[in-house]
Design a protein around this motif. Structure first.
Motif, PDB file in Angstrom:
ATOM      1  N   GLY A 102      31.600  -2.879  32.507  1.00  0.00           N
ATOM      2  CA  GLY A 102      30.732  -1.932  32.969  1.00  0.00           C
ATOM      3  C   GLY A 102      31.117  -1.343  34.088  1.00  0.00           C
ATOM      4  N   HIS A 103      31.698  -2.226  34.925  1.00  0.00           N
ATOM      5  CA  HIS A 103      32.096  -2.170  36.326  1.00  0.00           C
ATOM      6  C   HIS A 103      33.306  -1.004  36.344  1.00  0.00           C
ATOM      7  CE1 HIS A 103      30.018  -5.609  37.674  1.00  0.00           C
ATOM      8  NE2 HIS A 103      29.974  -5.011  39.095  1.00  0.00           N
ATOM      9  N   PHE A 104      34.140  -1.025  35.294  1.00  0.00           N
ATOM     10  CA  PHE A 104      35.202  -0.327  35.006  1.00  0.00           C
ATOM     11  C   PHE A 104      34.697   1.147  34.513  1.00  0.00           C
ATOM     12  CE2 PHE A 104      38.473   1.764  32.253  1.00  0.00           C
ATOM     13  CZ  PHE A 104      39.744   1.849  32.962  1.00  0.00           C
ATOM     14  N   LEU A 105      33.626   1.255  33.686  1.00  0.00           N
ATOM     15  CA  LEU A 105      33.274   2.414  33.451  1.00  0.00           C
ATOM     16  C   LEU A 105      32.549   2.972  34.555  1.00  0.00           C
ATOM     17  CD1 LEU A 105      31.745   1.606  29.921  1.00  0.00           C
ATOM     18  CD2 LEU A 105      33.855   2.930  30.373  1.00  0.00           C
ATOM     19  N   TRP A 106      31.863   2.335  35.319  1.00  0.00           N
ATOM     20  CA  TRP A 106      31.201   2.865  36.628  1.00  0.00           C
ATOM     21  C   TRP A 106      32.108   3.480  37.842  1.00  0.00           C
ATOM     22  CZ3 TRP A 106      29.495  -0.741  41.101  1.00  0.00           C
ATOM     23  CH2 TRP A 106      28.828  -0.086  42.210  1.00  0.00           C
ATOM     24  N   PHE A 111      35.030   8.110  40.073  1.00  0.00           N
ATOM     25  CA  PHE A 111      36.071   8.800  40.324  1.00  0.00           C
ATOM     26  C   PHE A 111      35.893  10.394  39.704  1.00  0.00           C
ATOM     27  CE2 PHE A 111      38.858   5.154  40.889  1.00  0.00           C
ATOM     28  CZ  PHE A 111      39.526   5.718  41.861  1.00  0.00           C
ATOM     29  N   ARG A 112      35.599  10.543  38.645  1.00  0.00           N
ATOM     30  CA  ARG A 112      35.349  11.843  37.780  1.00  0.00           C
ATOM     31  C   ARG A 112      34.351  12.614  38.694  1.00  0.00           C
ATOM     32  NH1 ARG A 112      36.088  10.356  32.021  1.00  0.00           N
ATOM     33  NH2 ARG A 112      38.500  10.483  32.317  1.00  0.00           N
ATOM     34  N   ARG A 113      33.317  12.006  39.140  1.00  0.00           N
ATOM     35  CA  ARG A 113      32.410  12.842  40.169  1.00  0.00           C
ATOM     36  C   ARG A 113      32.906  12.979  41.555  1.00  0.00           C
ATOM     37  NH1 ARG A 113      26.964  13.405  37.586  1.00  0.00           N
ATOM     38  NH2 ARG A 113      27.557  13.347  35.547  1.00  0.00           N
ATOM     39  N   GLY A 114      34.061  12.510  41.899  1.00  0.00           N
ATOM     40  CA  GLY A 114      34.576  12.536  43.380  1.00  0.00           C
ATOM     41  C   GLY A 114      33.725  11.726  44.150  1.00  0.00           C
ATOM     42  N   ARG A 115      33.083  10.708  43.802  1.00  0.00           N
ATOM     43  CA  ARG A 115      32.092   9.899  44.799  1.00  0.00           C
ATOM     44  C   ARG A 115      32.639   8.684  44.899  1.00  0.00           C
ATOM     45  NH1 ARG A 115      26.473   9.944  42.434  1.00  0.00           N
ATOM     46  NH2 ARG A 115      26.059   8.649  44.067  1.00  0.00           N
ATOM     47  N   MET A 116      34.068   8.229  44.609  1.00  0.00           N
ATOM     48  CA  MET A 116      34.617   7.017  44.738  1.00  0.00           C
ATOM     49  C   MET A 116      35.058   7.054  46.244  1.00  0.00           C
ATOM     50  SD  MET A 116      35.449   4.057  43.924  1.00  0.00           S
ATOM     51  CE  MET A 116      35.607   3.606  42.199  1.00  0.00           C
ATOM     52  N   ASN A 117      34.387   6.108  47.194  1.00  0.00           N
ATOM     53  CA  ASN A 117      35.056   5.746  48.508  1.00  0.00           C
ATOM     54  C   ASN A 117      35.257   4.440  48.701  1.00  0.00           C
ATOM     55  OD1 ASN A 117      32.571   4.346  48.973  1.00  0.00           O
ATOM     56  ND2 ASN A 117      31.419   6.279  49.584  1.00  0.00           N
TER      57      ASN A 117
END
Ligand code: HEM
Length: 147
Positions: A102-106, A111-117
């Motif tokens: 679940g954490h991996f998919l999250w 990343f896909r949404r460009g929201r990883m910080n």
């Protein structure tokens, strides 16, 4: 002959996955303080790009081989987890593994949404790290702890 093959695949995939997460938490987080921010961004981009290529396959082997072993040997103890310490500990291990997935998919979704910080990276790394410590303890404990 198939079971030992699945176990070996499971172990190698676990090695790669656990090794990567441990490296990221134990090395990368402390290197961060010693490197200029721009170098660190490039380093993290390189590592996360490679991880996104490799990890889906590693997880496929890890979960595929794990599922195969359960199917061949352990499903009777898993459908009645309260009746044996082994079944309960294995069941807990699989639940935690599901949460890791679940954490991996999250993370992939962020990343896909460009929201990883940086904050998400740290939170996800720490939580997956703690999950993996518990999974390894359960994976070995289920063979040695009895009640
Ligand atoms: C993050 C995911 C996972 C990790 C890191 C992981 C890790 C491990 C490790 C280190 C062992 C010990 C192997 C040994 O010492 O020989 C193990 C055993 C085992 N795992 Fe996993 N595992 C994961 C997911 C799963 C899943 C999803 C399943 C089943 C659906 C599973 C089923 C098993 C079984 C049945 C064993 C016992 C094999 C045996 O010795 O007969 N694992 N796992």
């Amino acid at each position: 002959m198939i079971y030992p093959l699945l176990l070996t695949l499971h172990l190698f995939a676990a090695l790669v996955f656990i090794g990567t997460v441990f490296f990221e938490v134990l090395f990368l987080e402390s290197i961060r303080r010693q490197l200029p921010a721009k170098v660190m961004v490039l380093l993290e981009q390189g590592i996360s790009g490679r991880a996104r290529q490799l990890m889906p396959w590693v997880l496929l082997v890890l979960f595929g081989a794990g599922g195969g072993m359960v199917w061949m040997r352990y499903w009777p103890v898993l459908i009645a987890p309260w009746q044996s310490s082994f079944g309960l500990l294995l069941g807990l291990k699989i639940l935690l593994a599901g949460s890791v997935l679940g954490h991996f998919l999250w993370a992939m979704w962020l990343f896909r949404r460009g929201r990883m910080n940086a904050r998400y990276v740290q939170v996800i790394h720490t939580r997956v790290f703690l999950h993996l410590v518990a999974i390894v303890l359960l994976a070995k404990g289920m063979f040695y702890i009895n009640w």
